[in-house]
Write a protein that holds these residues in place. Structure first.
Motif, PDB file in Angstrom:
ATOM      1  N   PRO B  41       0.822  -1.217   0.000  1.00 22.31           N
ATOM      2  CA  PRO B  41       0.000   0.000   0.000  1.00 22.31           C
ATOM      3  C   PRO B  41       0.853   1.263   0.000  1.00 22.31           C
ATOM      4  O   PRO B  41       2.033   1.229   0.349  1.00 22.31           O
ATOM      5  N   ILE B  42       0.257   2.364  -0.420  1.00 26.60           N
ATOM      6  CA  ILE B  42       0.841   3.697  -0.258  1.00 26.60           C
ATOM      7  C   ILE B  42      -0.022   4.398   0.789  1.00 26.60           C
ATOM      8  O   ILE B  42      -1.215   4.591   0.589  1.00 26.60           O
ATOM      9  N   ASP B  43       0.592   4.760   1.914  1.00 22.43           N
ATOM     10  CA  ASP B  43      -0.186   5.277   3.046  1.00 22.43           C
ATOM     11  C   ASP B  43      -0.295   6.797   3.078  1.00 22.43           C
ATOM     12  O   ASP B  43      -1.129   7.347   3.798  1.00 22.43           O
ATOM     13  N   ALA B  44       0.576   7.463   2.341  1.00 20.99           N
ATOM     14  CA  ALA B  44       0.527   8.932   2.289  1.00 20.99           C
ATOM     15  C   ALA B  44       1.405   9.380   1.127  1.00 20.99           C
ATOM     16  O   ALA B  44       2.239   8.606   0.636  1.00 20.99           O
ATOM     17  N   VAL B  45       1.203  10.607   0.687  1.00 19.72           N
ATOM     18  CA  VAL B  45       1.957  11.127  -0.463  1.00 19.72           C
ATOM     19  C   VAL B  45       2.429  12.538  -0.155  1.00 19.72           C
ATOM     20  O   VAL B  45       1.659  13.359   0.347  1.00 19.72           O
ATOM     21  N   TRP B  46       3.693  12.810  -0.441  1.00 21.29           N
ATOM     22  CA  TRP B  46       4.181  14.186  -0.456  1.00 21.29           C
ATOM     23  C   TRP B  46       4.555  14.538  -1.892  1.00 21.29           C
ATOM     24  O   TRP B  46       5.246  13.755  -2.560  1.00 21.29           O
ATOM     25  N   VAL B  47       4.088  15.680  -2.349  1.00 24.08           N
ATOM     26  CA  VAL B  47       4.328  16.099  -3.726  1.00 24.08           C
ATOM     27  C   VAL B  47       5.105  17.417  -3.717  1.00 24.08           C
ATOM     28  O   VAL B  47       4.710  18.367  -3.032  1.00 24.08           O
ATOM     29  N   GLY B  48       6.203  17.480  -4.447  1.00 25.20           N
ATOM     30  CA  GLY B  48       6.986  18.710  -4.558  1.00 25.20           C
ATOM     31  C   GLY B  48       6.821  19.344  -5.922  1.00 25.20           C
ATOM     32  O   GLY B  48       6.979  18.680  -6.947  1.00 25.20           O
ATOM     33  N   VAL B  69      -5.846   8.760   0.782  1.00 21.42           N
ATOM     34  CA  VAL B  69      -4.682   8.829   1.666  1.00 21.42           C
ATOM     35  C   VAL B  69      -4.304  10.296   1.824  1.00 21.42           C
ATOM     36  O   VAL B  69      -4.637  11.117   0.961  1.00 21.42           O
ATOM     37  N   PRO B  70      -3.629  10.634   2.927  1.00 20.59           N
ATOM     38  CA  PRO B  70      -3.188  12.026   3.081  1.00 20.59           C
ATOM     39  C   PRO B  70      -2.229  12.426   1.954  1.00 20.59           C
ATOM     40  O   PRO B  70      -1.332  11.666   1.589  1.00 20.59           O
ATOM     41  N   VAL B  71      -2.454  13.595   1.405  1.00 17.46           N
ATOM     42  CA  VAL B  71      -1.619  14.135   0.341  1.00 17.46           C
ATOM     43  C   VAL B  71      -1.223  15.552   0.734  1.00 17.46           C
ATOM     44  O   VAL B  71      -2.088  16.374   1.022  1.00 17.46           O
ATOM     45  N   VAL B  72       0.051  15.831   0.784  1.00 13.31           N
ATOM     46  CA  VAL B  72       0.512  17.178   1.084  1.00 13.31           C
ATOM     47  C   VAL B  72       1.448  17.637  -0.024  1.00 13.31           C
ATOM     48  O   VAL B  72       2.404  16.947  -0.364  1.00 13.31           O
ATOM     49  N   THR B  73       1.144  18.784  -0.594  1.00 10.79           N
ATOM     50  CA  THR B  73       1.992  19.355  -1.626  1.00 10.79           C
ATOM     51  C   THR B  73       2.934  20.357  -0.979  1.00 10.79           C
ATOM     52  O   THR B  73       2.486  21.215  -0.216  1.00 10.79           O
ATOM     53  N   VAL B  74       4.224  20.261  -1.266  1.00  8.54           N
ATOM     54  CA  VAL B  74       5.195  21.168  -0.664  1.00  8.54           C
ATOM     55  C   VAL B  74       5.912  21.983  -1.736  1.00  8.54           C
ATOM     56  O   VAL B  74       6.086  21.540  -2.864  1.00  8.54           O
ATOM     57  N   GLU B  75       6.301  23.194  -1.342  1.00  9.59           N
ATOM     58  CA  GLU B  75       7.087  24.056  -2.231  1.00  9.59           C
ATOM     59  C   GLU B  75       8.289  24.538  -1.443  1.00  9.59           C
ATOM     60  O   GLU B  75       8.150  25.039  -0.332  1.00  9.59           O
ATOM     61  N   ASN B  76       9.463  24.355  -1.990  1.00  7.16           N
ATOM     62  CA  ASN B  76      10.683  24.838  -1.351  1.00  7.16           C
ATOM     63  C   ASN B  76      11.682  25.171  -2.445  1.00  7.16           C
ATOM     64  O   ASN B  76      12.820  24.684  -2.448  1.00  7.16           O
ATOM     65  N   ALA B  77      11.211  25.977  -3.412  1.00  6.12           N
ATOM     66  CA  ALA B  77      12.024  26.390  -4.558  1.00  6.12           C
ATOM     67  C   ALA B  77      12.587  25.142  -5.249  1.00  6.12           C
ATOM     68  O   ALA B  77      11.906  24.126  -5.315  1.00  6.12           O
TER      69      ALA B  77
END
Lengths: 376, 376
Positions: B41-48, B69-77
């Motif tokens: 399974p994939i339990d969570a996702v972080w997207v950059g 599933v929890p999905v959080v999109t991140v931005e850090n240049a």
């Protein structure tokens, strides 16, 4: 007893402020939160925003002298601010960082002219369903099923605008009647203008750290994040209900509570009147089909058994997307400290924040964060 | 011995693909990473991502059936992809989630026409410093100090384009001479076209989970994230040096290594030739002032003592911002498994990924992630 606590909160005023900028809005919220939290380092920052330009977090923090710490900007639709808060809590819980700043910012007045419209490649975009239309379909279903009346929908707006009379930071407030709400301009049948959240700019901030038993610390008893949940086409519920119910169940279990009715004060995502009704039912604050009646009879009003959105909610305080979750959080913190002035819920010990995000693709990109907080 | 492991990686081809979309690019990377990781399974996702529109993560994941599933999109240049990876590792380390997907996506060909320009309100914007100009100032300083020669700058481009001849996913490759590199069109003096990364579209993905001792699992020995670091105006070093040195020190310490010279293969952020030179020095791979010479004499080439950017780096593989960190990670994973084909570093046991982000406000919004990985 909580291991994590909110040490301080702050917000800007909410409203249309196209002449200002995100740095100024954020400055107000962050400086208030830092002053509220008292002296101490900030070891990392999570920033929630949906439409602010790339790099805005660094620009905002530079202006405040918060530099040389990890900064992560998160986007999770309308739940972006509470996602930043959830990540900050997680970082404190695991000991990854000591004291963490969660910041939510949005300037909708410069980003949009009117409603947020979905992308053409999304099912809603392809079928012309802007977000007000999506909520309108839920309202229509409730009306068809006899689960709500037009007057009950309007009662949510009447209640929240009246609550906001006591909130000096709210974008709008007023003493409206049900008839006035129903007679306001139609936006997406059956939702009239006063049943829709306005276009808002604003910022909210919170400092999160380990619980130290401070007299003004509000404990984080439980928090849950869900997203990526498509609307089950076979669900008996309208869009949004299931993810709120599931996320709330997670958060209440984490907080060691049996039911949402154990909570004294609640801020929920009333982007549209039907949203508050569906959410109060999905949370288990009232029985299914009773959300409209609860608004109409004062159950969810200040002074009622289950006060909902004492701040005025998104409908009246305003809805700057990324800032909303932290504005809701600030309200619950003030309530649990007994600092909410004319909108204080007497003796509130346990509070709950619920933020619902639809993504730009609302049918598929549901996101929800629920946090349960407790008084010092 | 690592507690966390990369179970699988994948990338798209890199190049200008204005006719495709982010869903298609992401599909290629994610489906490869999932197949590589094997069932589970994939339990969570972080997207950059830096410039992708709000809500893109949910749209992309829906197309892959990764929902609920929890999905959080991140931005850090430019460090957005490695920030997503760092957050995924942290979530696994603390047991918050089991198996986590980190995804980086960017479509620069539709977002920009030419160089990324800073905001007018940033110091660089006010003074006309687009990113190539900022790197050009560092190169000029190095030239002035005698720390590099024009031929040494060009040698980085010659080396990385030659490496990319063995990388079928690279945007560009070729056998260039130093003279050809120096004779290419001037972009920002002294940096010519072949010394600047191209405009690229692409995606990269990794599945991260607990280490189980699998024969193809690459361990995450140490990872560090820094950001929000302004360029110290009193620093003796050029822009970017200090944050890379500090972040690398954190990551190497976490990995239990004494120095970067203990590492067998390295992927660094060579958005411009001078970037690779400064970074190899800041990492401690070569002595200060020796980075240019190392490129010229083959020390950092395949077959040299400290091979840098066997993939071709940003200069040749391409630089789709949010995807870059995961493309670098994928390369190091393949290297440590011995699957890098014609660009394999023989016997590589320890690898390092370094991504440097300048934010849109490059002077103030530095971000850096360094990860140290080990062979199965």
């Amino acid at each position: 007893m909580s291991d994590i606590a909110v040490h301080g909160v702050g917000t800007s005023h909410f409203g249309r402020a196209p002449g200002t900028d995100l740095v100024t809005l954020a400055w107000t919220a962050v400086s208030e939160a830092l002053a509220d939290a008292g002296p101490g380092p900030i070891d990392a920052v999570w920033v929630g925003t949906v439409f602010a330009p790339a790099g805005v977090a660094q620009r905002v923090l530079r202006a405040m002298g918060i530099t040389r710490v990890p900064v992560v900007t998160v986007e999770n639709a309308c739940a972006s601010g509470t996602t930043a808060f959830a990540e900050a809590c997680e970082a404190v819980r695991t000991g990854r960082y000591g004291r963490v700043l969660a910041l939510g910012i949005e300037q909708m007045s410069t980003a949009f002219d009117g409603a947020i419209t979905p992308e053409d490649t999304d099912p809603e975009g392809a079928t012309g369903l802007a977000l007000p239309a999506l909520y309108a379909m839920a309202a229509t279903r409730y009306l068809h099923d006899g689960a709500v009346t037009p007057a009950q929908l309007a009662a949510v707006s009447v209640k929240n605008h009246a609550h906001a009379l006591h909130n000096p930071r709210a974008q709008y407030s007023g003493r409206y009647t049900v008839d006035e709400v129903l007679a306001s301009r139609m936006i997406a049948d059956p939702l009239t203008l006063l049943q829709c959240c306005p276009t808002s700019d604003g910022a909210g901030a919170a400092v999160v750290g380990p619980a130290r038993g401070g007299a003004r610390e509000v404990g984080v008893r439980g928090i849950a994040l869900r997203s990526g949940a498509p609307w089950g086409r076979r669900s008996p519920h309208v869009w949004g209900y299931d993810i709120v119910a599931e996320t709330a169940a997670d958060a209440l279990a984490a907080a060691g509570l049996h039911a949402a009715t154990d909570v004294d004060v609640v801020e929920v995502h009333d982007a549209f009147t039907i949203g508050e009704i569906v959410t109060t039912e999905a949370l288990g604050l009232v029985a299914p089909g009773e959300g409209g009646k609860a608004a109409e009879t004062g159950v969810t009003a200040l002074g009622g058994a289950h006060p909902v959105n004492p701040s005025g909610g998104l409908l009246s305080r305003g809805h700057p997307l990324g800032a909303t979750g932290l504005a809701q959080l600030a309200e619950i913190v003030w309530q649990l400290r007994g600092e909410a002035g004319g909108r204080q819920v007497d003796g509130a010990r346990i509070g709950l924040v619920e933020t619902m995000g639809g993504g730009v693709s609302a049918l598929d990109g549901n996101a929800c964060v629920v946090a349960v907080l407790e008084a010092p």
